[in-house]
Design an enzyme around this catalytic site. Structure first.
Site, mmCIF file in Angstrom:
data_model
loop_
_atom_site.group_PDB
_atom_site.id
_atom_site.type_symbol
_atom_site.label_atom_id
_atom_site.label_comp_id
_atom_site.label_asym_id
_atom_site.label_seq_id
_atom_site.Cartn_x
_atom_site.Cartn_y
_atom_site.Cartn_z
ATOM 1 N N HIS A 1 22.932 -6.652 26.129
ATOM 2 C CA HIS A 1 23.772 -7.841 25.939
ATOM 3 C C HIS A 1 23.086 -8.974 25.179
ATOM 4 O O HIS A 1 23.760 -9.875 24.681
ATOM 5 C CB HIS A 1 24.235 -8.383 27.293
ATOM 6 C CG HIS A 1 25.145 -7.472 28.043
ATOM 7 N ND1 HIS A 1 26.295 -6.945 27.489
ATOM 8 C CD2 HIS A 1 25.081 -6.979 29.316
ATOM 9 C CE1 HIS A 1 26.900 -6.178 28.386
ATOM 10 N NE2 HIS A 1 26.179 -6.181 29.496
ATOM 11 N N HIS B 1 29.506 -1.611 31.058
ATOM 12 C CA HIS B 1 29.766 -2.805 30.262
ATOM 13 C C HIS B 1 29.607 -2.496 28.773
ATOM 14 O O HIS B 1 28.741 -1.725 28.387
ATOM 15 C CB HIS B 1 28.822 -3.939 30.663
ATOM 16 C CG HIS B 1 28.945 -4.348 32.097
ATOM 17 N ND1 HIS B 1 28.128 -3.829 33.077
ATOM 18 C CD2 HIS B 1 29.799 -5.196 32.701
ATOM 19 C CE1 HIS B 1 28.461 -4.360 34.247
ATOM 20 N NE2 HIS B 1 29.479 -5.181 34.050
ATOM 21 N N ASP C 1 23.153 -16.419 35.611
ATOM 22 C CA ASP C 1 23.122 -14.990 35.283
ATOM 23 C C ASP C 1 21.773 -14.574 34.710
ATOM 24 O O ASP C 1 21.304 -13.456 34.964
ATOM 25 C CB ASP C 1 24.224 -14.650 34.270
ATOM 26 C CG ASP C 1 25.580 -14.478 34.929
ATOM 27 O OD1 ASP C 1 25.654 -14.507 36.169
ATOM 28 O OD2 ASP C 1 26.579 -14.334 34.200
ATOM 29 N N GLY D 1 24.244 -11.637 30.200
ATOM 30 C CA GLY D 1 24.408 -10.489 31.075
ATOM 31 C C GLY D 1 23.117 -9.919 31.617
ATOM 32 O O GLY D 1 22.920 -8.698 31.601
ATOM 33 N N TYR E 1 23.298 -1.293 39.900
ATOM 34 C CA TYR E 1 23.094 -2.349 40.883
ATOM 35 C C TYR E 1 23.107 -1.854 42.329
ATOM 36 O O TYR E 1 23.227 -2.653 43.250
ATOM 37 C CB TYR E 1 24.117 -3.464 40.630
ATOM 38 C CG TYR E 1 24.005 -3.915 39.192
ATOM 39 C CD1 TYR E 1 22.929 -4.690 38.772
ATOM 40 C CD2 TYR E 1 24.902 -3.476 38.218
ATOM 41 C CE1 TYR E 1 22.772 -5.048 37.444
ATOM 42 C CE2 TYR E 1 24.764 -3.838 36.886
ATOM 43 C CZ TYR E 1 23.695 -4.618 36.507
ATOM 44 O OH TYR E 1 23.531 -4.953 35.183
#
EC number: 3.5.1.98
Length: 423
Positions: free
Chosen positions: A138, A175, A96, A146, A301
């Site tokens: 994050h 998120h 990630d 993240g 994204y």
């Protein structure tokens, strides 16, 4: 009543747009080059103070992050990562959060933009500061998470706290803003408010309604957990109801707004139905309070939708409405064919809205009741200010239009590199 003309600074460095996480990785910094190109195409830069951010220093990054973690990021490269397998596991680097060429410079640039924006707000040289490369919410004190390595939001908040007794952080990324909430969970000087998808093991799995802070920070963490399919009308309603009450009871001196675009419809990692207009309504609402405002990026994204979103919200902050037809421009115009070159999100199959009226009303009632426990904004005894971050002079750092154009040209190499990943 006459409108208030804001002094708006805007941070961009072409280097961030050429960063490349890994093949098939959902995070594509190229979206920042596309956003900037669209800002130029709509000629929004003509009403902005445009700056190339300096790189944050390692000592600035260590104002929040552990020194050994910062030192690790400064040393590791794709060619040497096999020598740091134990540290990579310890600091959560891997699939990630991969190691890529220029990683540490990437972190220093996006963090530098957020810190400098906070400094300009502190000095009153900007009413609003924009750094679309920031908003990586994050990252933890000693851990990447993240797709985030350095938490520029926490660093900018610490900068604002030098001058402001209370700082408000708002997160509309799909998120949960876990890294920022965790950093300030025990204090009443920062209130964190996050609107996000919660449940079904959705990353990061935090941000439940009952997570409200602890000790002095009790009731200063506000979480709005939402289900799949959230639409404009319901999102705007609960956002405005919550934020109106927050502003009444907390009375912040400065606001940070994280505008993650993965809460838009059709996002690859998202599951909401928000339009560009619904997303931008949150920006417009917070601008209406005329409190110093730092606006940051975050997730997102589908590159073309991220660029549409953040260019449109740059215009929102300027008080402008953009033409629905995206202007023809060099390099990236073809990317917008996904929605017929229109300033809109193309969603073929809307997701069923699982947020019932009763569920949303229960959330709203609980949040407003919690906020009602805060009868007055907390008083803070101010101490001697820490050393100020460097603030650049406009003449040295402002980019003129020719320089902006050259920066865009420098990004062209990324087109070939990412051609296999185009949306």
């Amino acid at each position: 009543m006459p409108s208030i003309k804001n002094k708006i600074s805007y941070y961009y460095d072409s280097e961030v747009g050429t960063s490349y996480y890994a093949p098939n990785h959902p995070m594509k910094p190229h979206r920042l080059s596309m956003t900037h190109s669209l800002v130029l195409a709509y000629r929004l830069h003509e009403n902005l103070d445009v700056f190339r951010p300096r790189k944050a220093t390692t000592s600035e990054l260590a104002q929040f992050h552990a020194e050994d973690y910062v030192d690790f990021l400064s040393k590791i490269t794709p060619n040497t990562q096999h020598e740091y397998l134990t540290q990579m596991q310890r600091f959560n680097l891997g699939e990630d959060c991969p190691i890529f060429d220029g990683l540490f410079d990437f972190c220093k640039i996006y963090s530098g933009g957020s810190i400098e924006g906070a400094v300009r707000i502190n000095h009153g040289t900007s009413d609003i500061a924009i750094n679309w490369s920031g908003g990586l919410h994050h990252a933890k004190k000693s851990e990447a998470s993240g797709f985030c390595y350095i938490n520029d939001i926490v660093l900018a908040t610490l900068e604002l706290l030098k001058y402001h007794a209370r700082v408000l952080y708002i997160d509309i990324d799909i998120h949960h803003g876990d890294g920022v909430e965790e950093a300030f969970y025990l204090t009443d000087r920062v209130m964190t408010v996050s609107f996000h998808k919660f449940g079904d093991l959705f990353f990061p799995g935090t941000g439940d309604l009952g997570d409200i802070g602890m000790n002095n920070g009790k009731y200063y963490s506000v979480n709005v957990p939402l289900h799949d399919g959230m639409d404009d009308q319901n999102f705007i309603d609960i956002f405005k109801s919550t934020m109106q009450k927050v502003m009444e009871v907390f009375q912040p001196g400065a606001i940070i707004l994280q505008c993650g675009a993965d809460s838009l419809a059709a996002d690859r990692l998202g599951c909401f139905n928000l339009t560009l207009q619904g997303h931008a309504s949150c920006v417009a609402f917070m601008k209406s309070f005329n409190i110093p405002l730092l606006v940051l990026g975050g997730g997102g994204y589908i590159k073309s939708n991220v660029a549409r979103c953040w260019a449109n919200e740059t215009a929102t902050l300027l008080g402008r409405t953009l033409d629905e037809n995206i202007p023809e421009h060099e390099f990236y115009y073809e990317y917008y064919s996904d929605a017929s070159y229109q300033l809109k999100v193309q969603q073929k199959n809307p997701i069923e809205n699982l947020n019932s009226c009763s569920y949303l009303q229960d959330i709203k009632t609980c949040i407003l009741n919690n906020l009602s426990q805060l009868e007055v904004a907390p008083s803070v005894q101010m101490h001697e200010l820490p050393p100020e971050a460097f603030i650049p002079e406009l003449d040295d750092s402002a980019l003129n239009e020719d320089e902006l154009s050259r920066n865009i040209i420098k990004n062209m190499a990324v087109n070939e590199m990412e051609s296999r990943d185009r949306e």
